[in-house]
Design a protein around this motif. Structure first.
Motif, PDB file in Angstrom:
ATOM      1  N   TYR A  31      19.080   9.894  -0.507  1.00 21.14           N
ATOM      2  CA  TYR A  31      19.047   9.299   0.835  1.00 21.14           C
ATOM      3  C   TYR A  31      17.990   8.196   0.886  1.00 21.14           C
ATOM      4  O   TYR A  31      16.869   8.385   0.419  1.00 21.14           O
ATOM      5  N   LEU A  32      18.377   7.059   1.441  1.00 17.62           N
ATOM      6  CA  LEU A  32      17.387   5.991   1.659  1.00 17.62           C
ATOM      7  C   LEU A  32      17.519   5.450   3.072  1.00 17.62           C
ATOM      8  O   LEU A  32      18.592   4.979   3.469  1.00 17.62           O
ATOM      9  N   SER A  33      16.409   5.519   3.835  1.00 17.42           N
ATOM     10  CA  SER A  33      16.337   4.828   5.114  1.00 17.42           C
ATOM     11  C   SER A  33      15.521   3.559   4.878  1.00 17.42           C
ATOM     12  O   SER A  33      14.322   3.638   4.573  1.00 17.42           O
ATOM     13  N   THR A  34      16.159   2.399   5.008  1.00 18.40           N
ATOM     14  CA  THR A  34      15.424   1.153   4.764  1.00 18.40           C
ATOM     15  C   THR A  34      14.333   0.952   5.820  1.00 18.40           C
ATOM     16  O   THR A  34      13.263   0.444   5.513  1.00 18.40           O
ATOM     17  N   GLY A  35      14.599   1.389   7.064  1.00 20.02           N
ATOM     18  CA  GLY A  35      13.582   1.256   8.113  1.00 20.02           C
ATOM     19  C   GLY A  35      12.352   2.085   7.780  1.00 20.02           C
ATOM     20  O   GLY A  35      11.216   1.615   7.907  1.00 20.02           O
ATOM     21  N   ALA A  36      12.570   3.345   7.340  1.00 22.77           N
ATOM     22  CA  ALA A  36      11.433   4.224   6.999  1.00 22.77           C
ATOM     23  C   ALA A  36      10.668   3.650   5.812  1.00 22.77           C
ATOM     24  O   ALA A  36       9.432   3.673   5.785  1.00 22.77           O
ATOM     25  N   LEU A  37      11.403   3.103   4.845  1.00 22.02           N
ATOM     26  CA  LEU A  37      10.744   2.519   3.675  1.00 22.02           C
ATOM     27  C   LEU A  37       9.847   1.347   4.097  1.00 22.02           C
ATOM     28  O   LEU A  37       8.708   1.213   3.638  1.00 22.02           O
ATOM     29  N   LEU A  38      10.353   0.530   5.033  1.00 23.10           N
ATOM     30  CA  LEU A  38       9.556  -0.615   5.497  1.00 23.10           C
ATOM     31  C   LEU A  38       8.348  -0.147   6.305  1.00 23.10           C
ATOM     32  O   LEU A  38       7.246  -0.680   6.148  1.00 23.10           O
ATOM     33  N   ARG A  39       8.535   0.875   7.164  1.00 23.60           N
ATOM     34  CA  ARG A  39       7.399   1.356   7.971  1.00 23.60           C
ATOM     35  C   ARG A  39       6.318   1.942   7.071  1.00 23.60           C
ATOM     36  O   ARG A  39       5.125   1.789   7.336  1.00 23.60           O
ATOM     37  N   ARG A  40       6.728   2.601   6.003  1.00 23.76           N
ATOM     38  CA  ARG A  40       5.750   3.146   5.060  1.00 23.76           C
ATOM     39  C   ARG A  40       4.979   1.991   4.382  1.00 23.76           C
ATOM     40  O   ARG A  40       3.772   2.065   4.201  1.00 23.76           O
ATOM     41  N   ALA A  41       5.706   0.935   4.031  1.00 23.36           N
ATOM     42  CA  ALA A  41       5.066  -0.221   3.384  1.00 23.36           C
ATOM     43  C   ALA A  41       4.051  -0.871   4.336  1.00 23.36           C
ATOM     44  O   ALA A  41       2.979  -1.305   3.920  1.00 23.36           O
ATOM     45  N   LEU A  42       4.401  -0.889   5.631  1.00 23.64           N
ATOM     46  CA  LEU A  42       3.470  -1.440   6.631  1.00 23.64           C
ATOM     47  C   LEU A  42       2.219  -0.577   6.703  1.00 23.64           C
ATOM     48  O   LEU A  42       1.097  -1.075   6.702  1.00 23.64           O
ATOM     49  N   ARG A  43       2.443   0.727   6.764  1.00 22.66           N
ATOM     50  CA  ARG A  43       1.328   1.669   6.889  1.00 22.66           C
ATOM     51  C   ARG A  43       0.403   1.568   5.686  1.00 22.66           C
ATOM     52  O   ARG A  43      -0.811   1.575   5.818  1.00 22.66           O
ATOM     53  N   ASP A  44       1.006   1.439   4.481  1.00 15.32           N
ATOM     54  CA  ASP A  44       0.205   1.380   3.259  1.00 15.32           C
ATOM     55  C   ASP A  44      -0.290  -0.033   2.955  1.00 15.32           C
ATOM     56  O   ASP A  44      -0.987  -0.245   1.961  1.00 15.32           O
ATOM     57  N   ASP A  45       0.095  -0.981   3.812  1.00 14.46           N
ATOM     58  CA  ASP A  45      -0.330  -2.377   3.672  1.00 14.46           C
ATOM     59  C   ASP A  45      -0.035  -2.956   2.286  1.00 14.46           C
ATOM     60  O   ASP A  45      -0.868  -3.638   1.692  1.00 14.46           O
ATOM     61  N   THR A  46       1.153  -2.654   1.767  1.00 18.90           N
ATOM     62  CA  THR A  46       1.569  -3.199   0.470  1.00 18.90           C
ATOM     63  C   THR A  46       2.035  -4.655   0.662  1.00 18.90           C
ATOM     64  O   THR A  46       2.138  -5.136   1.795  1.00 18.90           O
ATOM     65  N   GLU A  47       2.361  -5.314  -0.447  1.00 25.14           N
ATOM     66  CA  GLU A  47       2.884  -6.691  -0.364  1.00 25.14           C
ATOM     67  C   GLU A  47       4.144  -6.726   0.507  1.00 25.14           C
ATOM     68  O   GLU A  47       4.312  -7.612   1.340  1.00 25.14           O
ATOM     69  N   LEU A  48       5.041  -5.727   0.285  1.00 24.60           N
ATOM     70  CA  LEU A  48       6.265  -5.655   1.093  1.00 24.60           C
ATOM     71  C   LEU A  48       5.904  -5.480   2.572  1.00 24.60           C
ATOM     72  O   LEU A  48       6.500  -6.114   3.450  1.00 24.60           O
ATOM     73  N   GLY A  49       4.907  -4.634   2.835  1.00 26.00           N
ATOM     74  CA  GLY A  49       4.480  -4.383   4.207  1.00 26.00           C
ATOM     75  C   GLY A  49       3.971  -5.661   4.867  1.00 26.00           C
ATOM     76  O   GLY A  49       4.321  -5.966   6.020  1.00 26.00           O
ATOM     77  N   LYS A  50       3.178  -6.430   4.129  1.00 27.71           N
ATOM     78  CA  LYS A  50       2.623  -7.690   4.676  1.00 27.71           C
ATOM     79  C   LYS A  50       3.760  -8.656   5.008  1.00 27.71           C
ATOM     80  O   LYS A  50       3.725  -9.357   6.018  1.00 27.71           O
ATOM     81  N   LEU A  51       4.770  -8.661   4.127  1.00 31.50           N
ATOM     82  CA  LEU A  51       5.898  -9.578   4.321  1.00 31.50           C
ATOM     83  C   LEU A  51       6.764  -9.149   5.515  1.00 31.50           C
ATOM     84  O   LEU A  51       7.238  -9.970   6.294  1.00 31.50           O
ATOM     85  N   ALA A  52       6.958  -7.826   5.641  1.00 38.12           N
ATOM     86  CA  ALA A  52       7.874  -7.320   6.667  1.00 38.12           C
ATOM     87  C   ALA A  52       7.236  -7.240   8.052  1.00 38.12           C
ATOM     88  O   ALA A  52       7.949  -7.285   9.063  1.00 38.12           O
ATOM     89  N   ARG A  53       5.908  -7.135   8.119  1.00 40.64           N
ATOM     90  CA  ARG A  53       5.239  -6.872   9.405  1.00 40.64           C
ATOM     91  C   ARG A  53       5.639  -7.824  10.525  1.00 40.64           C
ATOM     92  O   ARG A  53       5.988  -7.379  11.634  1.00 40.64           O
ATOM     93  N   PRO A  54       5.604  -9.151  10.294  1.00 38.34           N
ATOM     94  CA  PRO A  54       5.934 -10.041  11.420  1.00 38.34           C
ATOM     95  C   PRO A  54       7.326  -9.796  11.981  1.00 38.34           C
ATOM     96  O   PRO A  54       7.551  -9.998  13.180  1.00 38.34           O
TER      97      PRO A  54
END
Ligand code: AMP
Length: 202
Positions: A31-54
């Motif tokens: 199972y993959l939730s793309t929204g959950a994956l992005l929210r986790r990246a935001l929380r962990d402040d990864t490169e993906l998170g920085k890109l997706a935040r705006p």
């Protein structure tokens, strides 16, 4: 990438996560939730998170050239069946998925009227660790993993309305794409989670 797959589409708060996760668990699907994956990246402040935040901060969709390689990479690691929650969300994403898979997966589309979505989102909580959805009144801890249950930052009203209009602009044509290929099943997403699940399971 020949494994069997299912995609879940529906407006925000239609129950994609709750129903998709249950269907995946009961059928041994990855199972993959793309929204959950992005929210986790935001929380962990990864490169993906920085890109997706705006994009997440204002309820817009993350660009296809970020989403498509990310999901195809995940799919490349799956040997068995899988279920995608929240992908594809654009016709381009759907086409890229078909091309990589060499088949069109079955799409389950949850239909819930807007007023009901607004009611749901007002009292929705999510586990910050495992991203399961809960409702206000169910306590402050996730019954599955003990993580903290909290409202999603993007569930505030203005953001939610933007996500709803992104849904109309981009996901409705994606649903039409699956309907045209006779690969969509529209499911009534109103009622209790068990009632909806009985319809989802078919
Ligand atoms: P969700 O948890 O499915 O409601 O997704 C939350 C947010 O993540 C969406 O409002 C988008 O900003 C972003 N997102 C998730 N999946 C996608 C996707 N397939 N394409 C673009 N953006 C996405």
């Amino acid at each position: 990438m020949k494994s069997r797959g299912l995609v879940f589409l529906g407006p925000p708060a239609s129950g994609k996560g709750t129903q998709g996760r249950r269907l995946a668990e009961e059928n041994g699907l990855a199972y993959l939730s793309t929204g959950a994956l992005l929210r986790r990246a935001l929380r962990d402040d990864t490169e993906l998170g920085k890109l997706a935040r705006p994009f997440l901060d204002c309820g817009e969709y993350v660009p296809d050239d970020v989403m498509i390689p990310m999901v195809l990479e995940w799919l490349g690691k799956q040997d068995n069946g899988w279920l995608l929650d929240g992908f594809p969300r654009t016709v381009l994403q759907a086409e890229a998925l078909d091309e990589a898979l060499e088949f069109t997966p079955q799409a389950i589309v949850l239909h819930v009227p807007d007023d009901e979505l607004r009611r749901r989102v007002a009292c929705r909580l999510e586990c910050e660790d495992c991203h399961r959805v809960a409702r206000e009144g169910e306590g402050k801890q996730c019954p599955k993993c003990d993580g903290r249950l909290a409202p999603r930052a993007d569930d505030v009203s203005a953001n939610f309305e933007n996500r709803l209009s992104e849904y109309r602009r981009l996901v409705i044509p994606t649903i039409t794409y699956y309907c045209d290929l006779l690969c969509a099943r529209i499911v009534n997403g109103t009622g209790s989670p068990d009632e909806v699940y009985a319809r989802v399971r078919g």
